[in-house]
Design an enzyme around this catalytic site. Sequence first.
Site, PDB file in Angstrom:
ATOM      1  N   LYS B  78      42.771  40.827  44.126  1.00 31.48           N
ATOM      2  CA  LYS B  78      41.839  40.899  45.266  1.00 31.48           C
ATOM      3  C   LYS B  78      40.525  40.251  44.870  1.00 31.48           C
ATOM      4  O   LYS B  78      40.030  40.449  43.754  1.00 31.48           O
ATOM      5  CB  LYS B  78      41.619  42.371  45.649  1.00 31.48           C
ATOM      6  CG  LYS B  78      40.768  42.593  46.899  1.00 31.48           C
ATOM      7  CD  LYS B  78      40.754  44.080  47.276  1.00 31.48           C
ATOM      8  CE  LYS B  78      39.958  44.318  48.555  1.00 31.48           C
ATOM      9  NZ  LYS B  78      39.973  45.733  48.959  1.00 31.48           N
ATOM     10  N   SER B 153      41.212  46.956  53.670  1.00 32.06           N
ATOM     11  CA  SER B 153      40.587  45.661  53.450  1.00 32.06           C
ATOM     12  C   SER B 153      41.381  44.757  52.500  1.00 32.06           C
ATOM     13  O   SER B 153      41.079  43.567  52.417  1.00 32.06           O
ATOM     14  CB  SER B 153      39.184  45.864  52.867  1.00 32.06           C
ATOM     15  OG  SER B 153      39.246  46.544  51.635  1.00 32.06           O
ATOM     16  N   SER B 177      42.049  51.340  51.823  1.00 29.33           N
ATOM     17  CA  SER B 177      42.220  49.886  51.787  1.00 29.33           C
ATOM     18  C   SER B 177      43.359  49.347  50.951  1.00 29.33           C
ATOM     19  O   SER B 177      43.584  48.145  50.954  1.00 29.33           O
ATOM     20  CB  SER B 177      40.908  49.227  51.332  1.00 29.33           C
ATOM     21  OG  SER B 177      39.929  49.403  52.329  1.00 29.33           O
TER      22      SER B 177
END
Lengths: 94, 487, 484
Positions: B78, B153, B177
């Site tokens: 990420k 997210s 997330s």
Amino acid sequence: MITKQELSVLGDLAQLSLDPDSRDSTLQAINEVLELVAIMNTAECDGVKPLAHPLEAEQLLRSDKVTEVNQVAKFSQAAPLFEEGLYLVPKVIE
Amino acid sequence: MNLNNATITELHKLLTDKAISATELTQHFLSRIAESDSEINSFITITPEVAIAEAKAADLVLAKGQHTMLTGIPMAHKDIFCIEDIRTTAGSKILADFIAPYTSTCIEKLRHAGTVTLGKTNMDEFAMGSSNESSYFGPVHNPWDKTKVPGGSSGGSAASLAACLCVASTGTDTGGSIRQPASMCGLTGLKPTYGRISRWGMIAFASSLDQAGCFTRTAEDAAILLEHMAGHDSKDSTSLNLAVPEFTAALSEPLAGLKVGICSDYFKEGLEPEVENLVMDGIKELAKMGAEVVEIELPHTKFSLSAYYVIAPAECSANLSRYDGVRYGYRCKDPENLEDLYKRSRSEGFGSEVKKRIMVGAFALSAGYYDAYYRKAQQLRRLIKNDFVSAFEQVDVIVGPTAPGTAFPLGAKTNDPVSMYLQDIYTIAASLAGVPAISIPVGLSKGMPVGLQLIGNYLEEAKLLRVAHQFQQQTNWHQQQPQRNLL
Amino acid sequence: MNIPAGWQIDIGLEIHAQLNTKSKIFSGASTLFGSDPNSQASAVDLALPGVLPVVNEAVYAKAIRFGLGVSADISRVSAFDRKNYFYPDLPKGYQITQMDLPIVSGGHIDILLQDSTEKRIRITRAHLEEDAGKSLHEAFDRYTGIDLNRAGTPLLEIVSEPDIKSAFEAVAYARKIHQLVTYLNICDGDMSQGSLRFDANVSVRREDSATLGVRTETKNLNSFRFLERAIYYETVRQIDRLEAGRSVTQETRLYDHNKDETRPMRSKETATDYRYFPEPDLLPVIITDETIAKIKAEMPELPTQRQQRFIEDFNLAATDAALLANDRNLADYFEATIKNSQDPILSANWIKVELLGHLNRDAVSITDSPISAIQLGDLVALIQAGTISGKIAKDVFAALWTGETSSAATYIQQHGLQQLSDPSTLEPLIFDILKANPKQLEQLRSGKDKLMGFFVGQVMKQTQGKANPQEVNSIINRLLQEAV
């Protein structure tokens, strides 16, 4: 709920400018969040100690040694404006 | 075996059997990314040179027989994790050109264990979102249905794995997330106990809630990753000062005698009926496997969303003050004075969701409102934590849906932010309390994945992983693939 | 200083003391002063994305030492908070400080008033926080340059109650704090380097008013003189305004030492809401009774204790003891001198007169003294042993001061400065001088004692000052009696 005046104060505190077009929608958006969280008002919390950290643990302390070396060359590469070893901002008059 | 959806365990065997080299494996996934990612947009930065160099090094290690379970495994990370000399953006314009000068601890640990870095994945800006639609780099598309969101997210990390563009990926979970996108993309998504994985180098959103975690195809893979990612880090004062348990050790222990709690608050209105059915089927499956289902109460659940949407914005409002155009990041053109520099750099650099949350946070902390908002939220946080502590005196794990529905269409909730926030309704409480939780696939509803969430007690990731692993031995939801992958 | 009658002043001081740790409070970067800009700004100090603070253990030990030194309460649970505001020398956009749970609460400092009575100034609290970086406004035309070397240096902020009622008291209090923090070895006290800075909260009210007036805060005063001048200026300014029927605005001000006046600060940060909240990246620190006991046992001697010891152990006069004990570096110098000289009183005199005289004349601090305590000790030992006279010793001192020599013994040897004490050498010489001055001899014999000085002077001249004055005196007296 917050007023336009309070929104302006928040903008200053957070150093965010609010252009006139989006001011209304921003105000509405923030007030929607405040409505969402308003349910907290119905909660009974007398005598409850606020929880700042999920872990109930103690801070570990580090020993007083210099462990960092001069990395100004590497770090300053990311700087938008860096001259003579200094980060530059528009002149501030105190 | 199809390399595309092979697990870490399976690929490890191929690599050690020399059926494939690490370099070949990496090249395979780099090609897939080059072919397919334009439709998904799961990567912000792809790092082929780094990847090949790491793969070659992995081959040398494998040749010497000094490998770990992770040597040569291609991963995506990420874009919230700093990796030295690689662009790290947090999905934001304000860091669009930021080259990190150091590497985050947990990624360093993974690389040290021999993983290969394919690239940095797309995410909601500064981890604020549940659909990956707020990224400066464009939305991510769910590989199961490109018109739908992957969740957020950590949408890019989820989508890249679901589209078979990597073998596993890292993510972060602040209010759901990792778990929610795992649910929407048919993956196993793990959020460990707060403090289990170091936050050094992980761009901060809400400090007391943020936790690193991973996306994998199986619970077994997640256990392997967690063993390597976890551990005390003296650079992170909030990291647990405890030895890392062998998370893979007891995965096969049967579930007989395990007490599984279900909470009626997780089955109220707002939960899609088909999702509810699949979750109930999953619970029945656990019962068949020997678990005892117990009803529990988590009385303060109804306050978790509001407590979260006070605490997280408050912490983020301070954490994001450093983005001011002075030492790094986006700087506006020709600032007239200091205030202009700050206001324009930040207003031009941040997206609207981030700006909104910063202001909500500033409000919650401001004079006159602190007690009613921030302090009250922290009090509720303690009550929510106490709920879990009581519940875990009665049960071993708590089970329920991960999200109220399946992946929704892109743009469907853009004008309805509150309904977007409600995506996290089942995941948020575990974040507030800091307990570990995992989402595993439990079925398909109208062709879209549904996730089952298991919440465990503090430090009991091993138990969670064991339940998840056993479930995945008896079912095969986790092996389902999006249609496109089979073409 | 002339304060108009009928008014009283209320002053509270906030003193920021930089703790003399090797590394910063939240990062492992060095705290050394004067390095190249940004060469000591680590990732944490620069507030790069993803960095986190870790607490330096030494800051607690030093803060607790301070608390013990002012008889304050030491907090068993201590935590940090974020103070939010924007300024370029504050990289995170917030300062990590202690708002709710400061490490030290209460305590007091006793000062000596002009009439020699003692007054107690109460301390509200002392807490730990990080220093900001430096803004350099002169280096560039259109820009301000930011140097973050200082960002993250540990500070102990010491806050007093508004018990201070005049500029004199303020300076007395500030001096006492300076003395204490240097004595405790928690701060180097070098104000030219910014190690100790004062913020003065000043308000005035009519003599019969029970409530405090509106106060202003004058920040970043870095000398006792500036502190005194700024308070005086503020006091007069506020009284003038109130007497003219205007009001005092609550604001933050800066002292301009060139113009000897205060003026309001222009930056907006002064009027802001700091939105304090508990620092989520740091856990609470638990201080145990054992820790405090250990620190108490290792406390360095306090100034009053040292002064007392100088009187008791070395027989120094009270004023001399006070002078030498006042500054820790001077006190250390004194004791190091005694190690070599073995003569406390003589050492004290030489330091008091010759050393301090030279230091003041050349504006040199004791820590930069060209004559070390060892060298001075040796010199005093030589005087004590009678090897040189006091008069010659002054010449040797001067040679040591300029660096002409580094060893008193060598210099004395090279220049043949040894004191003449041998009677067999002195007696013939003195005998000749007596004989050569019959008139003065007669006067001396008839009781004009002051002519002793004349003869001693002559002997000194003859011997280039090397004759031992006591010996000369005694020989002259003996010769007189023997009726030359």
